[in-house]
Design a protein around this motif. Structure first.
Motif, PDB file in Angstrom:
ATOM      1  N   LEU A   1     -21.001  19.955  11.243  1.00  0.00           N
ATOM      2  CA  LEU A   1     -21.878  19.087  10.114  1.00  0.00           C
ATOM      3  C   LEU A   1     -20.901  17.849  10.024  1.00  0.00           C
ATOM      4  N   LEU A   2     -19.726  17.992   9.656  1.00  0.00           N
ATOM      5  CA  LEU A   2     -18.980  16.971   9.020  1.00  0.00           C
ATOM      6  C   LEU A   2     -18.678  16.172  10.103  1.00  0.00           C
TER       7      LEU A   2
ATOM      8  N   CYS B   1     -24.932  25.761   5.084  1.00  0.00           N
ATOM      9  CA  CYS B   1     -23.364  25.893   5.526  1.00  0.00           C
ATOM     10  C   CYS B   1     -22.332  25.350   4.977  1.00  0.00           C
ATOM     11  N   MET B   2     -22.797  24.376   3.939  1.00  0.00           N
ATOM     12  CA  MET B   2     -21.700  23.909   3.134  1.00  0.00           C
ATOM     13  C   MET B   2     -21.713  24.406   1.772  1.00  0.00           C
TER      14      MET B   2
ATOM     15  N   ALA C   1     -13.880  17.407   4.322  1.00  0.00           N
ATOM     16  CA  ALA C   1     -13.085  18.490   5.181  1.00  0.00           C
ATOM     17  C   ALA C   1     -11.907  19.200   4.687  1.00  0.00           C
ATOM     18  N   ILE C   2     -11.228  18.283   3.942  1.00  0.00           N
ATOM     19  CA  ILE C   2      -9.966  18.822   3.156  1.00  0.00           C
ATOM     20  C   ILE C   2     -10.358  19.991   2.257  1.00  0.00           C
TER      21      ILE C   2
ATOM     22  N   ALA D   1     -19.081  12.227  10.903  1.00  0.00           N
ATOM     23  CA  ALA D   1     -18.001  11.401  10.701  1.00  0.00           C
ATOM     24  C   ALA D   1     -18.078  10.443  12.206  1.00  0.00           C
TER      25      ALA D   1
ATOM     26  N   ALA E   1      -8.686   7.043  14.165  1.00  0.00           N
ATOM     27  CA  ALA E   1      -9.422   7.278  13.064  1.00  0.00           C
ATOM     28  C   ALA E   1      -8.753   8.053  11.912  1.00  0.00           C
ATOM     29  N   ALA E   2      -7.746   8.647  11.819  1.00  0.00           N
ATOM     30  CA  ALA E   2      -7.143   9.464  10.812  1.00  0.00           C
ATOM     31  C   ALA E   2      -6.424   8.521  10.058  1.00  0.00           C
ATOM     32  N   THR E   3      -6.316   9.107   8.851  1.00  0.00           N
ATOM     33  CA  THR E   3      -5.144   8.329   7.921  1.00  0.00           C
ATOM     34  C   THR E   3      -3.887   8.899   8.059  1.00  0.00           C
TER      35      THR E   3
ATOM     36  N   ARG F   1      -5.233  13.626  -3.675  1.00  0.00           N
ATOM     37  CA  ARG F   1      -5.660  12.781  -2.517  1.00  0.00           C
ATOM     38  C   ARG F   1      -7.024  13.170  -1.834  1.00  0.00           C
TER      39      ARG F   1
ATOM     40  N   ALA G   1     -19.874  24.103   8.967  1.00  0.00           N
ATOM     41  CA  ALA G   1     -19.482  23.030   7.869  1.00  0.00           C
ATOM     42  C   ALA G   1     -18.827  22.012   8.762  1.00  0.00           C
ATOM     43  N   MET G   2     -17.533  22.351   9.471  1.00  0.00           N
ATOM     44  CA  MET G   2     -17.005  21.492  10.170  1.00  0.00           C
ATOM     45  C   MET G   2     -17.775  20.649  11.212  1.00  0.00           C
TER      46      MET G   2
ATOM     47  N   ASN H   1      -3.792  17.283   6.971  1.00  0.00           N
ATOM     48  CA  ASN H   1      -4.996  17.822   6.182  1.00  0.00           C
ATOM     49  C   ASN H   1      -6.301  17.345   6.856  1.00  0.00           C
ATOM     50  N   GLN H   2      -6.494  16.306   7.907  1.00  0.00           N
ATOM     51  CA  GLN H   2      -7.766  16.374   8.284  1.00  0.00           C
ATOM     52  C   GLN H   2      -7.767  16.797   9.718  1.00  0.00           C
TER      53      GLN H   2
ATOM     54  N   VAL I   1     -13.910   9.553   8.424  1.00  0.00           N
ATOM     55  CA  VAL I   1     -12.982  10.488   8.386  1.00  0.00           C
ATOM     56  C   VAL I   1     -11.864  10.054   7.622  1.00  0.00           C
ATOM     57  N   ALA I   2     -11.394   8.790   7.133  1.00  0.00           N
ATOM     58  CA  ALA I   2     -10.411   8.209   6.609  1.00  0.00           C
ATOM     59  C   ALA I   2     -11.006   8.146   4.985  1.00  0.00           C
TER      60      ALA I   2
ATOM     61  N   ASP J   1      -2.249  10.679   6.407  1.00  0.00           N
ATOM     62  CA  ASP J   1      -2.033  12.306   6.156  1.00  0.00           C
ATOM     63  C   ASP J   1      -2.886  12.762   7.177  1.00  0.00           C
TER      64      ASP J   1
ATOM     65  N   PRO K   1      -8.546  19.642  11.167  1.00  0.00           N
ATOM     66  CA  PRO K   1      -9.729  20.488  11.503  1.00  0.00           C
ATOM     67  C   PRO K   1     -10.827  19.635  11.785  1.00  0.00           C
ATOM     68  N   LEU K   2     -11.015  18.563  10.784  1.00  0.00           N
ATOM     69  CA  LEU K   2     -12.323  17.509  11.132  1.00  0.00           C
ATOM     70  C   LEU K   2     -11.929  16.805  12.537  1.00  0.00           C
ATOM     71  N   LEU K   3     -10.572  16.307  12.603  1.00  0.00           N
ATOM     72  CA  LEU K   3     -10.385  15.559  13.631  1.00  0.00           C
ATOM     73  C   LEU K   3     -10.488  16.075  15.093  1.00  0.00           C
TER      74      LEU K   3
ATOM     75  N   ALA L   1     -15.983  11.814   4.446  1.00  0.00           N
ATOM     76  CA  ALA L   1     -16.198  12.776   5.254  1.00  0.00           C
ATOM     77  C   ALA L   1     -14.638  13.696   5.212  1.00  0.00           C
TER      78      ALA L   1
ATOM     79  N   MET M   1     -14.204  16.607  15.814  1.00  0.00           N
ATOM     80  CA  MET M   1     -14.642  15.339  16.355  1.00  0.00           C
ATOM     81  C   MET M   1     -14.263  15.359  17.773  1.00  0.00           C
TER      82      MET M   1
END
Lengths: 314, 314
Positions: free
Chosen positions: A130-131, B107-108, B177-178, A135, A40-42, B194, A127-128, A47-48, B169-170, A44, A50-52, B173, A55
């Motif tokens: 929630l995101l 939280c955001m 996260a970034i 996602a 699911a990641a780009t 970006r 926050a993370m 930078n993502q 995620v890409a 880059d 923490p979100l991944l 969202a 998840m």
């Protein structure tokens, strides 16, 4: 209407046999889940991360994978390709995981523990978390719309219709809202049943329907499967309430007695423990009965699944 | 490469003309938005009314509807049926509204005010705001998968792919996260670009692409539209940062200077106000330049759209 001769040949669900099959399927499911979050990641990714990671923490949490297994069992009944149903199963588990992450947030159930592990917001912050839930929901629809799912576009559309209906305002989220809105208030049995039908039942039912949609299924068979699914969905919730009232936190892997403490409407509260157990038994019998619409050999796994749901201890 | 003769015939965007057109479109969009939330209910509406009310509050908030308008403008360029694009536009606004509801949560960004109105969680509580955002995301995919969208299933799949990619995620969202992860930290210009490309740009870009997908579009034209969309998405964010630094809360309808206070990376912070304005001008020119791939008469509305984005004051 079943005469006594038919009744004798009725299926008997075997929870242990289901668990044996599930033990083979779960590693495949886990591999697909990990792959889904990984891809699911780009490019880059850094930078993502923490979100991944959030998840992944929410998704790879050692769950029983009932929804994924239900989809696989229904898919096999209708001759679907396992590889395709596995992708669909991942989408279902993404929706389930998103709902758990959001449910655990302080503004909802405020739960620190999920299957013995700290919840996503405890580890990654609110926050993370929630995101990550947001996602994961998106990822489910991304998976179902992928070009390489090996299904006709019309079947993909049917999957997306089924999943969005089961998880939105007329399904899971709607059931959650009724739950939130009724905390501490008395709730009639019919209202509670409706709430659970939406909150938990809708996604379980969608799991079976979506597994079937990956195969070859006619309207009559789909009707029977849907009826089975409704009984199974209710059974699952009644057992959940019984476990919440009778098991300790270590066995459940989550805080036991939470519903009682939060003054939430439960079947145990509405019916008493003994009557709730009898209700669970009758739902099991009803689900098994509906399976007589199928060849016994083909329907055995679904009989085992409902036995597994009835007899689970966590 | 444009020689001077061509340059003379280059389009000139007219923000006022866009606003005139938008004034006609917005009531149609609002009607469709209200219809979408209204028909999302199950027959048992009473029990879900707090959720539907919260969704409606977040969705019907007097927004500019830039995403919906962008989809309509791109759809008209490619001969799409307005009725279909309007449905797609509603899906886009549902995603945008869900992101705003979740962004505003304590939280955001912890924002009490959005377009001059109290935010969803202020009115309905955090739990209901969380669920309203969740259900609005689901609703978007429900709308795009509806049987009566009057598009080929392959086009519906392409819409769902585009929207899920742009919001997950890409996309949105991932950008959020970034952003969360970098609050208070210095961020290189490229990284910030970006982040904004994902956080705001991806959905704006998807709006144009999805409008076009409802019509008849070849790969070359889609490439040009996508390039235009990238410039427009960046421009939108640069202008947002300029407005945050220069306008008061009453004009913006949200708390001004929030980014500065939250120590967030912005173009104004990175470039200074004058250079940020020059950057916005150059993005406007680039977007207009790309439109030379289309017949001037057909591309006029997109030229007006980017002028509107450049000159907006709230």
């Amino acid at each position: 209407m079943v005469d006594s001769a038919v009744k004798k040949t009725m299926l008997h669900g075997d929870a242990q046999s289901f668990e044996q099959w599930a033990r083979v399927q779960r590693p495949l499911i886990e591999t697909c889940l990990a792959h889904a979050v990984g891809t699911a990641a780009t490019p880059d990714v850094a930078n993502q991360s923490p979100l991944l990671a959030a998840m992944s923490h929410g998704l790879m949490n050692g769950g029983k994978r009932v929804r994924a297994l239900a989809a696989l069992a229904a898919g096999q009944l209708f001759g679907a390709a396992d590889a395709t149903v596995l992708r669909v199963a991942v989408a279902l588990e993404c929706i389930h995981a998103y709902s758990l992450i959001h449910d655990d947030l302080p503004c909802m159930d405020d739960d620190d523990l999920r299957r013995g592990q700290p919840t996503v917001h405890v580890v990654y912050g609110e926050a993370m978390a929630l995101l990550a839930g947001d996602a994961l929901q998106t990822l489910a629809f991304s998976i179902l719309s992928a070009d390489d799912l090996n299904l006709a576009p019309t079947a993909q559309i049917a999957l997306i219709q089924t999943l969005s209906h089961a998880s939105g305002v007329a399904g899971m989220a709607g059931g959650q809202a009724i739950d939130c809105h009724h905390v501490g208030q008395p709730m009639a049995m019919m209202d509670m049943q409706r709430m659970h039908n939406l909150k938990t039942g809708a996604l379980l039912r969608a799991s079976l329907i979506m597994g079937a949609l990956c195969g070859h299924v006619d309207a009559e068979q789909m009707g029977a499967l849907d009826e089975y699914a409704q009984h199974m969905g209710l059974l699952f919730q009644v057992v959940d309430d019984i476990l919440d009232a009778t098991q300790d936190s270590a066995t459940l892997g989550k805080t036991a007695g939470k519903d009682e403490m939060a003054n939430k409407p439960t079947y145990v509260r509405a019916l008493g423990l003994d009557e709730a157990k009898r209700y669970a038994d009758s739902l099991y019998e009803s689900a098994i009965y509906v399976l007589s619409a199928f060849e016994p050999a083909r329907a055995q796994r679904l009989a085992d699944l409902v036995a597994f749901c009835a007899q689970r201890v966590y």
